[in-house]
Design an enzyme around this catalytic site. Structure first.
Site, PDB file in Angstrom:
ATOM      1  N   ASP A   1       0.838  -1.205   0.000  1.00 39.05           N
ATOM      2  CA  ASP A   1       0.000   0.000   0.000  1.00 39.05           C
ATOM      3  C   ASP A   1       0.875   1.258   0.000  1.00 39.05           C
ATOM      4  OD1 ASP A   1       0.857  -0.145   2.607  1.00 39.05           O
ATOM      5  OD2 ASP A   1      -1.135  -0.065   3.517  1.00 39.05           O
ATOM      6  N   SER A   2       2.215   1.068  -0.017  1.00 39.81           N
ATOM      7  CA  SER A   2       3.137   2.177  -0.282  1.00 39.81           C
ATOM      8  C   SER A   2       2.851   2.791  -1.647  1.00 39.81           C
ATOM      9  CB  SER A   2       4.595   1.694  -0.221  1.00 39.81           C
ATOM     10  OG  SER A   2       4.768   0.543  -1.033  1.00 39.81           O
TER      11      SER A   2
ATOM     12  N   ASP B   1      -0.940  -6.250  -0.161  1.00 43.80           N
ATOM     13  CA  ASP B   1      -1.229  -5.610   1.126  1.00 43.80           C
ATOM     14  C   ASP B   1      -2.733  -5.457   1.321  1.00 43.80           C
ATOM     15  OD1 ASP B   1       0.624  -4.896   3.033  1.00 43.80           O
ATOM     16  OD2 ASP B   1       1.305  -3.117   1.946  1.00 43.80           O
TER      17      ASP B   1
ATOM     18  N   LYS C   1      -0.910  -9.438   3.075  1.00 44.15           N
ATOM     19  CA  LYS C   1      -0.130  -8.938   4.226  1.00 44.15           C
ATOM     20  C   LYS C   1      -1.015  -8.026   5.068  1.00 44.15           C
ATOM     21  CE  LYS C   1       3.392  -5.843   3.817  1.00 44.15           C
ATOM     22  NZ  LYS C   1       2.878  -4.698   4.588  1.00 44.15           N
TER      23      LYS C   1
ATOM     24  N   GLU D   1      -0.981  -5.517   8.617  1.00 43.77           N
ATOM     25  CA  GLU D   1      -0.163  -4.835   9.623  1.00 43.77           C
ATOM     26  C   GLU D   1      -0.764  -5.040  11.014  1.00 43.77           C
ATOM     27  OE1 GLU D   1       0.492  -0.696   8.824  1.00 43.77           O
ATOM     28  OE2 GLU D   1       1.250  -1.088   6.810  1.00 43.77           O
TER      29      GLU D   1
ATOM     30  N   GLU E   1       9.649  -3.964  10.403  1.00 46.14           N
ATOM     31  CA  GLU E   1       9.986  -2.652   9.836  1.00 46.14           C
ATOM     32  C   GLU E   1      10.430  -1.673  10.923  1.00 46.14           C
ATOM     33  OE1 GLU E   1       7.202  -0.950   7.058  1.00 46.14           O
ATOM     34  OE2 GLU E   1       8.250   0.988   7.066  1.00 46.14           O
TER      35      GLU E   1
HETATM   36  O1  KIV Z   1       3.558  -1.048   1.645  1.00 53.18           O
HETATM   37  C1  KIV Z   1       4.706  -1.511   1.538  1.00 53.18           C
HETATM   38  O2  KIV Z   1       5.390  -1.343   0.522  1.00 53.18           O
HETATM   39  C2  KIV Z   1       5.234  -2.294   2.653  1.00 53.18           C
HETATM   40  C3  KIV Z   1       6.679  -2.669   2.618  1.00 53.18           C
HETATM   41  C4  KIV Z   1       7.555  -1.507   2.668  1.00 53.18           C
HETATM   42  C5  KIV Z   1       7.020  -3.672   3.639  1.00 53.18           C
HETATM   43  O3  KIV Z   1       4.522  -2.591   3.559  1.00 53.18           O
END
Ligand code: KIV
Length: 267
Positions: free
Chosen positions: A46-47, A85, A115, A117, A184
């Protein structure tokens, strides 16, 4: 490692003490390049809120946007494991919603894992998602969806109480059934302790060399995103410089009537 990377294969890599490599990807062309280069895991992070959409943080990213980008990545990927994510608010409200949304990510995009968090606070959710047959990668320490609670992107686990909390979070993620966990923004010594305490692989970002694998945001490591650069980012290239040079040359050649030349025209 030869052949398609699978979830069990990622776990076996830790057993064989082989380092796991992971980068983010958000579209077909990048996915093809990273996959052909041999990266083990492509994370549709989600970056993308920051590096693709130009948002301040990851919070505005929606499930629909994650599905859209993940579909494109899956089309460009043959060997790497594709993990998507779960964006903010897609898994925090209820376990039912989390299962539905994780299921949608796999069903509608072709991702092979999701993924999430969080640590002990979402261990029941991780367990339920895994029980429904969906592999989960955890993410503890500096979790960017909690940026406002942290008061910024700050290294976590600096005092003993925080260290213990992050260790307990990582253990809870493993017990809940996750197949790996991102660590992280934590001190190297804490990442080492967690890596040695878990049987699932740890994938570090700003967590030092002792993790079982490493991940970076691809736009950071290629030198494309320069709004801010965290200390842990190593720039392996200056792609922004290369692009700028090429675009300037194009502008000059068009203005100077040098492009298109005979070779690039039909006769
Ligand atoms: O959103 C993302 O790119 C991430 C990574 C940096 C681990 O969670």
């Amino acid at each position: 490692m030869e052949g398609k990377v699978t979830v069990p294969e990622i776990v076996r890599m830790k057993e064989r003490r082989e380092k796991i490599t992971s980068l983010t990807a958000y579209d077909y062309t990048f996915a093809r390049i990273l996959d052909e280069a041999g990266v083990d895991i492509l994370l549709v992070g989600d970056s993308l809120g920051l590096v693709i959409q130009g948002q301040e943080n990851t919070l505005p990213v929606t499930l629909e946007e994650m599905i859209y980008h993940t579909r494109a990545v899956v089309r460009g990927c043959r060997r790497a494991l594709v993990v998507a994510d779960m964006p903010f608010l897609s898994f925090q409200v209820s376990v039912q919603e989390a299962k539905r949304n994780a299921g949608r990510l796999l069903k509608e995009s072709g991702a092979e894992a999701v993924k999430l968090e969080g640590g002990r606070n979402i261990s029941q959710t991780i367990e339920a998602v895994v029980q429904s047959g969906i592999p989960v990668m955890g993410h503890v320490g500096l979790t960017p969806q909690s940026v406002h609670r942290f008061g910024g992107y700050r290294v976590q686990g600096k005092d003993q109480i925080q260290r213990e909390a992050i260790l307990q979070d990582a253990l809870a993620v493993e017990i809940a059934g996750a197949f790996s966990v991102v660590l992280e923004g934590i001190p190297e010594s804490l990442a080492r302790e967690i890596t040695e305490s878990l049987s699932i692989p740890t994938i570090g970002i700003g967590a030092g060399v002792h993790c079982d694998g490493q991940i970076l945001v691809v736009h950071d490591m290629l030198g494309m995103f320069d709004r801010f650069t965290p200390k842990f980012v190593k720039r392996y290239s200056d792609v922004k410089g290369v692009m700028t040079g090429a675009v300037k040359k194009f502008i000059a050649e068009v203005r100077g009537k040098k492009f298109p030349d005979r070779k690039h025209s039909f006769h």
